[in-house]
Design a protein around this motif. Structure first.
Motif, mmCIF file in Angstrom:
data_model
loop_
_atom_site.group_PDB
_atom_site.id
_atom_site.type_symbol
_atom_site.label_atom_id
_atom_site.label_comp_id
_atom_site.label_asym_id
_atom_site.label_seq_id
_atom_site.Cartn_x
_atom_site.Cartn_y
_atom_site.Cartn_z
ATOM 1 N N VAL A 170 0.848 -1.192 0.000
ATOM 2 C CA VAL A 170 0.000 0.000 0.000
ATOM 3 C C VAL A 170 0.884 1.243 0.000
ATOM 4 C CG1 VAL A 170 -1.989 -1.070 1.114
ATOM 5 C CG2 VAL A 170 -0.161 -0.102 2.528
ATOM 6 N N GLY A 171 0.323 2.344 -0.520
ATOM 7 C CA GLY A 171 0.988 3.631 -0.527
ATOM 8 C C GLY A 171 0.056 4.690 0.022
ATOM 9 N N LEU A 172 0.528 5.944 0.079
ATOM 10 C CA LEU A 172 -0.286 7.032 0.617
ATOM 11 C C LEU A 172 -1.618 7.122 -0.111
ATOM 12 C CD1 LEU A 172 2.329 9.899 1.144
ATOM 13 C CD2 LEU A 172 1.423 8.281 2.821
ATOM 14 N N GLY A 173 -2.713 7.222 0.664
ATOM 15 C CA GLY A 173 -4.058 7.320 0.095
ATOM 16 C C GLY A 173 -4.750 5.985 -0.094
ATOM 17 N N ASP A 174 -4.015 4.870 0.004
ATOM 18 C CA ASP A 174 -4.633 3.552 -0.146
ATOM 19 C C ASP A 174 -5.400 3.175 1.113
ATOM 20 O OD1 ASP A 174 -3.572 3.363 -2.647
ATOM 21 O OD2 ASP A 174 -1.864 2.102 -2.053
ATOM 22 N N LYS A 175 -6.331 2.241 0.949
ATOM 23 C CA LYS A 175 -7.156 1.769 2.041
ATOM 24 C C LYS A 175 -6.560 0.502 2.657
ATOM 25 C CE LYS A 175 -10.431 4.881 1.517
ATOM 26 N NZ LYS A 175 -10.730 5.903 2.554
ATOM 27 N N VAL A 176 -6.646 0.429 3.984
ATOM 28 C CA VAL A 176 -6.183 -0.742 4.728
ATOM 29 C C VAL A 176 -7.301 -1.154 5.678
ATOM 30 C CG1 VAL A 176 -4.476 -1.660 6.341
ATOM 31 C CG2 VAL A 176 -3.790 0.015 4.626
ATOM 32 N N THR A 177 -7.597 -2.449 5.716
ATOM 33 C CA THR A 177 -8.647 -2.958 6.591
ATOM 34 C C THR A 177 -8.025 -3.580 7.839
ATOM 35 O OG1 THR A 177 -10.104 -3.426 4.719
ATOM 36 C CG2 THR A 177 -10.604 -4.537 6.791
ATOM 37 N N ALA A 178 -8.505 -3.138 9.005
ATOM 38 C CA ALA A 178 -8.056 -3.699 10.284
ATOM 39 C C ALA A 178 -9.104 -4.678 10.787
ATOM 40 C CB ALA A 178 -7.840 -2.588 11.301
ATOM 41 N N ILE A 179 -8.673 -5.877 11.142
ATOM 42 C CA ILE A 179 -9.558 -6.922 11.666
ATOM 43 C C ILE A 179 -9.214 -7.124 13.130
ATOM 44 C CG2 ILE A 179 -10.344 -9.299 11.391
ATOM 45 C CD1 ILE A 179 -9.178 -9.209 8.541
ATOM 46 N N LEU A 180 -10.163 -6.811 14.028
ATOM 47 C CA LEU A 180 -9.929 -6.925 15.462
ATOM 48 C C LEU A 180 -10.372 -8.287 15.986
ATOM 49 C CD1 LEU A 180 -9.963 -3.745 14.994
ATOM 50 C CD2 LEU A 180 -10.645 -3.621 17.403
#
Length: 414
Positions: A159-169
């Motif tokens: 990923v780079g700046l502005g990309d989306k990342v999903t966090a799974i808790l």
């Protein structure tokens, strides 16, 4: 009254040219060996100190010196932070909330520790603001759900700046559709790089967003991260803080999270120092063979000195002075050479790498791409004292043999 005659004779013997070239060679090898051993020991210990400094600055610059935890959240953390910041040795306090999460981007998945922080206050307890590789820590605004990742973690997730990342808790949502994990999408607003394993295991969001993610009340945090002017006072000071702050609070400090790493480095430095000290010991005890041969070569001179009135104790001092002179000359040369190498070893290795077009230290493996060095004068003093003690010990037996030379026996066939 102090008799300087044995000292003068011993120094004269040490400086005199010898007819026996083999004895001169042994003397030279003793001096050279002692100088080399002392120089190598100073240089290696300085490099070990350099690695220790880099780890302390990079890792302990990112992890908290100490943390005051709530149960599960702190009551009135702002008031507590103000109270703690007024205590002696405290140089910074910042709110903190954390969670173990799995990050997902496309087909890439990686676990990390998610930290909820105040971007402004965090820079008082962490070096993250000084190690931003891209983006800005100030972009972690409340409600924006921005995220800052370690450079290696961002690379793993592609990923780079502005990309989306999903966090799974590791929590569950229960609904009509059944049980599902808690998911939240973040926008990458920055990356940091400190050159350690933390680059692949840490992520930062705004503490207000972290409260929403963990379903706390607005402005609630789990802990306060505390930075001290001396990290070694953290284990004792954090307990004093816990007793001064009301509530059922838990504490932790860097010795619990990363203490084993620094203990391992300390032990490694000690073991390497002891092993290299054996080189100094071998070189120092070469003086024994040198003086034994000198005593044999100077039997007639010893007999003449005895007949002229020198006592056996004064004869001993003649050869002790000679041995100490040889030892301290080697030690002095070694100290000058070792200090020079220790102060310039980083530039020397960098020059060799450039000249040979090789890379001795890979940042992906050793977390740095250069050889660090930090000269500690207490180490130099310790080495000099050890070399002096071993040199004096090495002179005792030959000097004792010299004191036992009988004038009549030595001059019988002269």
């Amino acid at each position: 009254m102090i008799n300087f005659l044995p000292v003068a004779i011993g120094l004269r013997y040490a400086r005199a040219k010898r007819s026996n070239h083999f004895i001169s060679f042994i003397s030279f090898s003793s001096i050279a060996g002692l100088a080399l051993g002392v120089a190598v020991l100073i240089t290696v210990l300085s490099v070990m100190n350099g690695f220790d400094r880099e780890l302390r600055q990079r890792i302990l610059g990112m992890v908290p010196h100490a943390t005051l935890w709530g149960a599960p959240t702190l009551e009135d953390w702002r008031g507590t932070a103000e109270q703690v910041s007024q205590l002696p040795n405290v140089i910074g306090v910042a709110p903190h909330t954390q969670a173990q999460v799995m990050f997902q981007s496309g087909s890439s998945v990686h676990g990390a520790l998610l930290n909820g922080i105040d971007p402004e206050m965090e820079q008082k307890v962490s070096i993250i603001g000084d190690n931003m590789k891209s983006g800005s820590l100030e972009a972690l605004n409340d409600g924006s759900f921005g995220i800052v990742l370690g450079a290696q973690l961002a690379k793993t997730l592609r990923v780079g700046l502005g990309d989306k990342v999903t966090a799974i808790l590791p929590q569950a949502n229960v609904s009509i559709a059944g049980v599902s994990p808690v998911l939240k999408r973040f926008t990458l607003v920055g990356t940091f790089e400190v050159g350690a394993e933390l680059d692949s295991s840490l992520a930062y969001i705004n503490y207000q967003d972290a409260a929403k993610l963990k379903r706390y009340q607005k402005d609630q945090v789990e802990a306060l991260r505390i930075s001290f002017n001396d990290l070694f006072v953290a284990p004792s000071k954090i307990w004093e803080i816990a007793r001064a702050v009301p509530g059922q609070n838990r504490v932790s400090d860097w010795t619990r999270t990363h203490g084993n790493l620094f203990q391992a480095i300390k032990m490694e430095k000690t073991m390497i120092g002891l092993l290299l000290l054996l080189i100094v010991a071998v070189a120092a005890f070469n003086i024994v063979s040198t003086l034994v041969m000198v005593v044999t070569d100077k039997r007639n001179d010893i007999a003449i000195l005895r007949t002229m009135g020198l006592t056996s104790g004064q004869v001993m001092w003649v050869f002790i002075v000679q041995g100490v002179f040889i030892g301290m000359l080697g030690t002095l040369i070694g100290v000058v050479l070792g200090v020079t190498l220790a102060l310039n070893v980083s530039d020397i290795i960098a020059g060799i790498q450039t000249l040979l077009d090789v890379q001795f230290l890979n940042a992906d493996v050793y977390f740095i791409n250069y050889l660090p060095s930090e000269l500690v004068w207490s180490d130099v003093r310790f080495i000099v004292v050890c070399a002096f003690v071993m040199t004096v010990a090495a002179t005792i037996y030959p000097a004792w043999r010299a004191s036992k030379v009988e004038p009549a026996e030595a001059l019988r066939y002269e």
